[in-house]
Design an enzyme around this catalytic site. Sequence first.
Site, PDB file in Angstrom:
ATOM      1  N   GLU A   2       0.834  -1.212   0.000  1.00 54.70           N
ATOM      2  CA  GLU A   2       0.000   0.000   0.000  1.00 54.70           C
ATOM      3  C   GLU A   2       0.860   1.249   0.000  1.00 54.70           C
ATOM      4  O   GLU A   2       0.897   1.981   0.996  1.00 54.70           O
ATOM      5  CB  GLU A   2      -0.853   0.021   1.266  1.00 54.70           C
ATOM      6  CG  GLU A   2      -1.857  -1.081   1.351  1.00 54.70           C
ATOM      7  CD  GLU A   2      -2.454  -1.192   2.750  1.00 54.70           C
ATOM      8  OE1 GLU A   2      -1.845  -0.698   3.723  1.00 54.70           O
ATOM      9  OE2 GLU A   2      -3.526  -1.776   2.855  1.00 54.70           O
ATOM     10  N   GLY A   9       1.905   5.046  -0.517  1.00 55.59           N
ATOM     11  CA  GLY A   9       1.266   6.349  -0.680  1.00 55.59           C
ATOM     12  C   GLY A   9       2.322   7.363  -1.092  1.00 55.59           C
ATOM     13  O   GLY A   9       2.394   7.799  -2.237  1.00 55.59           O
ATOM     14  N   CYS A  61      -0.011  33.067  12.355  1.00 55.00           N
ATOM     15  CA  CYS A  61       0.277  33.872  13.536  1.00 55.00           C
ATOM     16  C   CYS A  61       0.941  33.072  14.637  1.00 55.00           C
ATOM     17  O   CYS A  61       0.424  33.008  15.759  1.00 55.00           O
ATOM     18  CB  CYS A  61      -1.009  34.500  14.043  1.00 55.00           C
ATOM     19  SG  CYS A  61      -1.668  35.632  12.835  1.00 55.00           S
TER      20      CYS A  61
HETATM   21  N1  LLP Z   1      -0.975   1.683   4.717  1.00 58.35           N
HETATM   22  C1  LLP Z   1      -1.305   2.056   5.959  1.00 58.35           C
HETATM   23  C2  LLP Z   1      -2.098   1.141   6.780  1.00 58.35           C
HETATM   24  C3  LLP Z   1      -0.894   3.290   6.455  1.00 58.35           C
HETATM   25  O1  LLP Z   1      -1.227   3.626   7.698  1.00 58.35           O
HETATM   26  C4  LLP Z   1      -0.139   4.159   5.640  1.00 58.35           C
HETATM   27  C5  LLP Z   1       0.284   5.470   6.129  1.00 58.35           C
HETATM   28  C6  LLP Z   1       0.169   3.748   4.337  1.00 58.35           C
HETATM   29  C7  LLP Z   1      -0.255   2.494   3.913  1.00 58.35           C
HETATM   30  C8  LLP Z   1       0.954   4.597   3.385  1.00 58.35           C
HETATM   31  O2  LLP Z   1       2.245   4.836   3.856  1.00 58.35           O
HETATM   32  P1  LLP Z   1       3.302   5.622   2.928  1.00 58.35           P
HETATM   33  O3  LLP Z   1       3.638   4.717   1.766  1.00 58.35           O
HETATM   34  O4  LLP Z   1       2.667   6.869   2.468  1.00 58.35           O
HETATM   35  O5  LLP Z   1       4.450   5.843   3.817  1.00 58.35           O
HETATM   36  N2  LLP Z   1       1.478  12.239   7.686  1.00 58.35           N
HETATM   37  C9  LLP Z   1       2.711  11.498   7.753  1.00 58.35           C
HETATM   38  C10 LLP Z   1       2.574  10.096   7.221  1.00 58.35           C
HETATM   39  C11 LLP Z   1       1.533   9.271   7.915  1.00 58.35           C
HETATM   40  C12 LLP Z   1       1.360   7.915   7.297  1.00 58.35           C
HETATM   41  C13 LLP Z   1       0.195   7.207   7.836  1.00 58.35           C
HETATM   42  N3  LLP Z   1      -0.051   5.923   7.271  1.00 58.35           N
HETATM   43  C14 LLP Z   1       3.807  12.277   7.014  1.00 58.35           C
HETATM   44  O6  LLP Z   1       3.541  13.337   6.493  1.00 58.35           O
HETATM   45  O7  LLP Z   1       4.944  11.825   6.966  1.00 58.35           O
END
Ligand code: LLP
Length: 424
Positions: free
Chosen positions: A281, A283, A352
């Site tokens: 998965e 992202g 701010c």
């Molecule tokens: N699968 C699950 C169950 C997840 O919780 C996440 C991300 C992904 C896949 C995707 O992970 P990626 O490939 O994007 O690393 N806001 C934070 C990142 C939080 C990620 C939460 N879960 C940041 O800006 O670094």
Amino acid sequence: MNPVDLRLLPDTSAVSPDGSLSIGGCSVVDLAAQYGTPLFVYDEAHLRARCREAVDTFGHGRAVYATKAFLCGAMARLAHEEGMLLDVASGGELFVALHAGVPADSLTVHGNNKSLAELRMALTAGVRHIVVDSFDELDRLDALHAEGLPVPKVLARITPGVHAHTHEFIATGQDDSKFGFNLGNGDAHRAIDRMRRSPSVQLEGVHCHIGSNVFEASNFAKAAEVMASFAIPLDLPELVLGGGLGVAYVEGEEAPTITQWGNVLLDACEALGVRSSVSVEPGRSIVASAAITVYEVGTVKQIPGVRTYVSVDGGMSDNPRPVLYGSGYEAFLPRDVRAGRPSRARLVGKHCESGDVLIFDAALPADLRVGDLLATPVTGAYGHSMASNYNKLTRPPVVFVRDGEHRLVVRRETYEDLVSCDVD
Ligand code: LLP
């Protein structure tokens, strides 16, 4: 001193003869003039290439785009067109994906605290998988079964006890986690037993996600090993190893490619004798470096002997990552991409509070002046998706560029939008 590292820019970035940047054949300076700033510019070819790389590496039906990284109708459709499934982690993400026309059977539903209403929505729509996170969720699925809703195919989210090397807030695989059923204390086995006996769910496999922005392949190999030894005796059709592949944000960082990540995971699973279908998965690795954010510089404040503050017209509302995780970024001038950057300044937004920092110690060109456009690369993941209206700033628009054409896919919010939910 160095100019910005061009490898941080989207794939189709090119430096024009006058030194300015184009992406997807479109001048970034012209895009800013047309759409205003702050502005997210996404390279559509880059997005499509990363989706295809994931599908090619893991196989059709085995690459699931984690929409939390960046979601709008156009992105949902793009990922679906390129053969990815989509992971949604709330009723809202589920709604947006369905609204975009993505079929429910391409969707996996996540969340550590899915409400009864969200589960009902997922079951009614007929999603592909629900990733069950807790015993309380199993109780809710029993209640929905009693209501006569269809029996969902589910995966059990396992917390494998693997600590990924990343920021504490985005590490999820360790025992001390709000997510999933812990392997170490027996909850994982208890959950599997319950799901196997339950008439309310059809258990299809197990799932883990050790954390996000992880650079070390060995962390993933370790998770694969722990999950394989848990999953093999269960003999279930699906093993999902989550997302989490890191990306380079600043000069000097190196991250594995999706293909390299895939090879590590798939080789580890094969060596361990996994017979289930292995999926992931991603992202961030799909969208992060596909976009830049373009700002306009509004003030330059020099405090002799202390530091210089350069303020732009966005800030923590369009990119909270520096404040939340201490994440680093680079900045450059779209009008002069190859400019050296000998000056140091704190790049801040217009909110701010003093914590409103985009780059704590930015390398900037010496001739930077008020009115210049300034861009930060690698803002395609968790930027727009975590944007807020703090100080009632309107969230920036998103433009997709491709083959010399640009199209607005998310418009800038208006002041009217800011009061559209007020009912009194
Ligand atoms: N699968 C699950 C169950 C997840 O919780 C996440 C991300 C992904 C896949 C995707 O992970 P990626 O490939 O994007 O690393 N806001 C934070 C990142 C939080 C990620 C939460 N879960 C940041 O800006 O670094």
